[in-house]
Design a protein around this motif. Sequence first.
Motif, short mmCIF file in Angstrom:
data_model
loop_
_atom_site.label_atom_id
_atom_site.label_comp_id
_atom_site.label_asym_id
_atom_site.label_seq_id
_atom_site.Cartn_x
_atom_site.Cartn_y
_atom_site.Cartn_z
N THR A 249 -6.62 -9.55 -8.25
CA THR A 249 -7.70 -9.00 -9.06
C THR A 249 -9.07 -9.29 -8.46
OG1 THR A 249 -6.37 -9.21 -11.08
CG2 THR A 249 -8.76 -9.03 -11.35
N THR A 250 -9.29 -10.52 -8.05
CA THR A 250 -10.58 -10.89 -7.47
C THR A 250 -10.87 -10.12 -6.19
OG1 THR A 250 -9.52 -12.75 -6.34
CG2 THR A 250 -10.54 -13.20 -8.47
N LEU A 251 -9.82 -9.78 -5.46
CA LEU A 251 -10.02 -9.01 -4.24
C LEU A 251 -10.26 -7.53 -4.54
CD1 LEU A 251 -7.27 -10.62 -1.98
CD2 LEU A 251 -9.72 -11.07 -1.94
N LEU A 252 -9.63 -7.01 -5.60
CA LEU A 252 -9.77 -5.60 -5.92
C LEU A 252 -11.11 -5.26 -6.53
CD1 LEU A 252 -6.32 -4.37 -7.30
CD2 LEU A 252 -7.48 -3.69 -5.21
N VAL A 253 -11.77 -6.23 -7.17
CA VAL A 253 -13.07 -5.95 -7.77
C VAL A 253 -14.06 -5.51 -6.69
CG1 VAL A 253 -15.02 -6.93 -9.02
CG2 VAL A 253 -12.71 -7.48 -9.73
N ALA A 254 -14.04 -6.19 -5.56
CA ALA A 254 -14.93 -5.81 -4.46
C ALA A 254 -14.63 -4.40 -3.98
CB ALA A 254 -14.78 -6.81 -3.31
N THR A 255 -13.34 -4.08 -3.86
CA THR A 255 -12.96 -2.72 -3.44
C THR A 255 -13.42 -1.68 -4.45
OG1 THR A 255 -11.03 -3.62 -2.31
CG2 THR A 255 -11.01 -1.27 -2.78
N SER A 256 -13.30 -1.99 -5.74
CA SER A 256 -13.69 -1.04 -6.78
C SER A 256 -15.20 -0.82 -6.79
CB SER A 256 -13.22 -1.56 -8.14
OG SER A 256 -11.81 -1.69 -8.18
N ILE A 257 -15.98 -1.88 -6.59
CA ILE A 257 -17.43 -1.73 -6.57
C ILE A 257 -17.88 -0.88 -5.39
CG2 ILE A 257 -19.60 -3.00 -6.25
CD1 ILE A 257 -18.44 -5.23 -7.93
N ILE A 258 -17.27 -1.11 -4.23
CA ILE A 258 -17.60 -0.29 -3.06
C ILE A 258 -17.20 1.16 -3.30
CG2 ILE A 258 -17.09 0.07 -0.62
CD1 ILE A 258 -16.82 -2.95 -0.33
N ALA A 259 -16.03 1.38 -3.91
CA ALA A 259 -15.59 2.74 -4.20
C ALA A 259 -16.54 3.43 -5.18
CB ALA A 259 -14.17 2.73 -4.76
N ILE A 304 -24.70 -4.53 -2.88
CA ILE A 304 -23.28 -4.17 -2.78
C ILE A 304 -22.55 -5.13 -1.85
CG2 ILE A 304 -21.67 -2.37 -2.05
CD1 ILE A 304 -23.82 -0.31 -2.86
N ALA A 305 -23.18 -5.41 -0.69
CA ALA A 305 -22.54 -6.29 0.29
C ALA A 305 -22.38 -7.71 -0.25
CB ALA A 305 -23.36 -6.29 1.58
N VAL A 306 -23.41 -8.23 -0.94
CA VAL A 306 -23.35 -9.59 -1.46
C VAL A 306 -22.28 -9.73 -2.53
CG1 VAL A 306 -24.62 -11.31 -2.79
CG2 VAL A 306 -25.72 -10.19 -0.86
N VAL A 307 -22.22 -8.76 -3.46
CA VAL A 307 -21.21 -8.83 -4.52
C VAL A 307 -19.81 -8.68 -3.95
CG1 VAL A 307 -20.34 -7.65 -6.57
CG2 VAL A 307 -22.78 -8.08 -6.33
N ALA A 308 -19.63 -7.74 -3.03
CA ALA A 308 -18.31 -7.57 -2.42
C ALA A 308 -17.88 -8.83 -1.68
CB ALA A 308 -18.32 -6.37 -1.48
N LEU A 309 -18.80 -9.43 -0.93
CA LEU A 309 -18.49 -10.67 -0.21
C LEU A 309 -18.19 -11.81 -1.17
CD1 LEU A 309 -18.32 -12.30 2.42
CD2 LEU A 309 -20.80 -12.65 2.26
N SER A 310 -18.94 -11.89 -2.26
CA SER A 310 -18.73 -12.98 -3.23
C SER A 310 -17.35 -12.87 -3.87
CB SER A 310 -19.83 -12.94 -4.29
OG SER A 310 -21.10 -13.13 -3.71
N PHE A 311 -16.97 -11.68 -4.29
CA PHE A 311 -15.65 -11.51 -4.89
C PHE A 311 -14.55 -11.80 -3.87
CE2 PHE A 311 -17.54 -9.05 -8.44
CZ PHE A 311 -16.86 -9.65 -9.48
N THR A 312 -14.77 -11.41 -2.62
CA THR A 312 -13.78 -11.69 -1.58
C THR A 312 -13.63 -13.19 -1.36
OG1 THR A 312 -14.28 -9.58 -0.50
CG2 THR A 312 -13.12 -11.24 0.80
#
Length: 330
Positions: A249-259, A304-312
């Motif tokens: 789930t934590t990994l998919l949130v970053a993918t969903s935000i980028i999508a 976008i990059a910071v949030v995606a990196l943080s969730f990852t």
Amino acid sequence: MSTPVDPNSEKHHRTEPAIDGSPPVTAVSARRLARRRRGEALRRFARDYARNRAGIFGLASLLTIGLLALTAPLFIDQAHLTITGAPGESYQPPSWQYPLGTDNFGRSVLDLVIWGARVSLTVGLLATFVSVTLGTLVGVTAGHFGSSGGLGGRIVSTVLMRITDWFLVLPTLVLAVALAAVLPRGTGTIIIAIGLTVWPPTARLVRAQTLAVEARPYVERARALGGGHAHVMGWHVLPNVMPVVLAQTTLLVATSIIAESTLAFLGMGDPTTISWGGILEAARTAGAISAGIWWYMIPPGLAIAVVALSFTLCGRAVESVINPRLRGQS
């Protein structure tokens, strides 16, 4: 003649001295013992997670951004976010009054980025919930019936996995764009489009974990004692696959935000809402890229990059805590 007492029996009670000097009390019940064990497991999880510096950095970043998004209405006037109510002049460079400058309508880019976090994070979290729920349901069902459902169960498992493979081979972005184009435009459509396209990896991962759990002795004992499919999946399989689901789930949130940002950038989002992808799409439409208005494009992209990196980072930290093989590698 007294019968011997089994020390492992649930009916056997032992006494423990009270801390305050009062008379000894009966040992905790099975439910209280289970809650105590869950509490100890959570404390152990928090202690192990705190040792991961990258995970702490990601969590701190997410908490800061989430706090700003939640409290945005307290210090941002929504009237200043509209085209007609913008207080500044168009394309003002960063200054003390506007730390990130203004857009082509005179709106503060900093206010737009902070307000856009509300939509982007909401869409990312809800789309992830849809995706993880669907993937977990398909994975647990396919794994359970594939291992213990007989001929009919194997057929169900095969059909579910072939559907999963079909979604895997399709380009995720193309399928999401097609769904967003067919359905009515809006935030709910973006959530559905993302949730229905990024679930297959979760399904395959959960299925593999389900097959491992189904082979354990206590599941075989539960099945031998008459436990049905719903009982085995709900009480034995699902709790044991939840750690894997949490990490996924934590990994998919970053993918969903980028999508979501990609779909909004392509013009598939709701034009009446402010999101990070929508800001980028507005900057492109206004010609900020060719005009060199960097303060209109870089801030939402960095967000976008910071949030995606943080969730990852949080996802990797959770995975390293759950999986003993990965401990000490982060």
